[in-house]
Scaffold this active site. Structure first.
Site, PDB file in Angstrom:
ATOM      1  N   CYS A 135      12.057 -79.965  -7.481  1.00 34.11           N
ATOM      2  CA  CYS A 135      11.654 -79.076  -6.311  1.00 34.11           C
ATOM      3  C   CYS A 135      12.557 -78.300  -5.746  1.00 34.11           C
ATOM      4  O   CYS A 135      13.724 -78.575  -5.779  1.00 34.11           O
ATOM      5  CB  CYS A 135      11.226 -80.116  -5.243  1.00 34.11           C
ATOM      6  SG  CYS A 135      10.594 -79.132  -3.821  1.00 34.11           S
ATOM      7  N   HIS A 137       1.972 -81.789  -6.713  1.00 35.47           N
ATOM      8  CA  HIS A 137       3.353 -81.683  -6.079  1.00 35.47           C
ATOM      9  C   HIS A 137       3.133 -80.707  -5.206  1.00 35.47           C
ATOM     10  O   HIS A 137       3.665 -80.811  -4.036  1.00 35.47           O
ATOM     11  CB  HIS A 137       4.362 -81.323  -7.063  1.00 35.47           C
ATOM     12  CG  HIS A 137       5.659 -80.912  -6.827  1.00 35.47           C
ATOM     13  ND1 HIS A 137       6.632 -82.022  -6.963  1.00 35.47           N
ATOM     14  CD2 HIS A 137       5.866 -80.051  -6.045  1.00 35.47           C
ATOM     15  CE1 HIS A 137       7.850 -81.326  -6.257  1.00 35.47           C
ATOM     16  NE2 HIS A 137       7.337 -80.099  -5.882  1.00 35.47           N
ATOM     17  N   GLU A 138       2.588 -79.224  -5.505  1.00 37.77           N
ATOM     18  CA  GLU A 138       2.540 -78.450  -4.558  1.00 37.77           C
ATOM     19  C   GLU A 138       1.638 -78.655  -3.273  1.00 37.77           C
ATOM     20  O   GLU A 138       2.065 -78.173  -2.223  1.00 37.77           O
ATOM     21  CB  GLU A 138       2.143 -76.858  -5.399  1.00 37.77           C
ATOM     22  CG  GLU A 138       3.105 -76.648  -6.210  1.00 37.77           C
ATOM     23  CD  GLU A 138       4.492 -76.246  -5.978  1.00 37.77           C
ATOM     24  OE1 GLU A 138       4.894 -76.164  -4.591  1.00 37.77           O
ATOM     25  OE2 GLU A 138       5.538 -76.655  -6.853  1.00 37.77           O
ATOM     26  N   HIS A 157       3.117 -80.888  -0.585  1.00 38.07           N
ATOM     27  CA  HIS A 157       3.866 -79.700   0.461  1.00 38.07           C
ATOM     28  C   HIS A 157       2.780 -79.298   1.746  1.00 38.07           C
ATOM     29  O   HIS A 157       3.425 -79.269   2.729  1.00 38.07           O
ATOM     30  CB  HIS A 157       4.389 -78.544   0.090  1.00 38.07           C
ATOM     31  CG  HIS A 157       5.625 -78.766  -0.911  1.00 38.07           C
ATOM     32  ND1 HIS A 157       6.986 -78.966  -0.336  1.00 38.07           N
ATOM     33  CD2 HIS A 157       5.843 -78.441  -2.305  1.00 38.07           C
ATOM     34  CE1 HIS A 157       7.804 -79.432  -1.193  1.00 38.07           C
ATOM     35  NE2 HIS A 157       7.067 -78.862  -2.335  1.00 38.07           N
TER      36      HIS A 157
END
Length: 179
Positions: free
Chosen positions: A102, A144-145, A148
């Site tokens: 990351c 993953h994104e 956030h």
């Protein structure tokens, strides 16, 4: 437009949920400027994706693209995507373990379980609907994104801390250890 500073793990705003983009903001100069900064920042850092909170904007916007990325040499290509107000729906219960890095957690990698296949929906910068079903690395990048946007960084998803460490220690033959 501009390469912006990428906030690092420990910054309080990275752990806050992001706000939805109002439909009136689609196709606006402000949104286009944010997207240009995000793409410039992601590409300058050789990232596979970037979420708006990583540059200090707590709105539900992510960008991702993987084309011959040296940080993920084995990964299949993922088309350039701007995804606003995403909704992820897992398809099936199959999970896959895979190492992730990351830009907000530089120098480290960890093995993270993710859904193997999912559907994602949202909008592009003009407000046009996006609806895709993906699997493999593409599905991993999206998850993953989008984490956030909910204030989640990948280390909190690691189930075996023995598979979390510095990139150059875990993968001594990697050509690009910058995360």
């Amino acid at each position: 437009m501009a390469v912006r500073e990428i906030l690092r793990m420990g910054t309080p705003s990275l752990f806050q949920p992001s706000k939805a983009v109002n439909k009136k903001e689609f196709n606006s100069p402000q949104l286009h400027a944010l997207l240009a900064d995000m793409l410039d920042t992601m590409r300058a850092a050789n990232g596979a994706g970037l979420a708006a909170p990583q540059i200090g904007e707590n709105v539900r916007v992510v960008v991702f693209e993987v084309v011959g990325n040296t940080r993920y040499p084995e990964a299949e290509d993922v088309p350039l995507t701007v995804l606003i107000n995403p909704v992820l729906t897992p398809i099936g219960k199959t999970m896959e373990e895979g190492f992730e890095g990351c830009l907000s957690v530089p120098g480290l990698r960890g093995e993270v379980p993710r859904y193997a296949k999912l559907r994602y929906q949202g909008f592009d910068a003009q407000g046009t609907a996006i609806d895709r079903t993906v699997e493999g690395f593409h599905a991993r990048v999206v998850q993953h994104e989008c984490d956030h946007l909910d204030g989640i960084l990948y280390p909190s998803r690691i189930t075996d801390m023995q598979k979390f460490g510095y990139t150059e220690v875990l993968f001594p033959n990697m050509t690009n250890a910058d995360d």
